[in-house]
Write an enzyme that holds these catalytic residues in place. Sequence first.
Site, PDB file in Angstrom:
ATOM      1  N   ASP A 112       4.475  -9.451  -2.998  1.00 12.36           N
ATOM      2  CA  ASP A 112       3.481  -8.661  -2.348  1.00 12.36           C
ATOM      3  C   ASP A 112       2.888  -9.086  -0.910  1.00 12.36           C
ATOM      4  OD1 ASP A 112       1.368  -6.018  -1.828  1.00 12.36           O
ATOM      5  OD2 ASP A 112       0.129  -7.588  -3.176  1.00 12.36           O
ATOM      6  N   GLU A 161       3.286  -0.621   2.385  1.00 11.67           N
ATOM      7  CA  GLU A 161       2.475  -0.212   1.772  1.00 11.67           C
ATOM      8  C   GLU A 161       2.046   0.429   3.312  1.00 11.67           C
ATOM      9  OE1 GLU A 161       1.218  -4.328  -0.564  1.00 11.67           O
ATOM     10  OE2 GLU A 161       0.966  -4.678   1.125  1.00 11.67           O
TER      11      GLU A 161
END
Length: 123
Positions: A15, A72
Amino acid sequence: MLHTLRDLGVRIALDDFGTGYSSLSYLRSFPFDKVKIDRSFVTDLANGGNGHAIIRAITSLADALGMETLAEGVEEFDQLDILRREGCRNVQGYLLSRPLSATKVREWMHEGEEEKKFRAGAS
């Protein structure tokens, strides 16, 4: 532990790649399936900064290592178009949907199935 989880079939994503503690050495040390490109690089795409080059470098690196990429914070169609051109195939962000509860996701998925059935019957 990550290797054991992956052996069990769990897919693992890194992430916020490119920020904080995520570094290139993690890509060599851990069995990641996906690299999530931090939203700060996506936001930079609209500002004419160096976001294009960074996105291209991350997607090229991930491809070479057999990993997928996910961007993202996609909020605009222009960002989506650029990401596609630079090789990023997965996105998340408000352009697609606001966060949904599990119940709402099931409803959304069911609505999609009903539309597919309708289209199949209309042909």
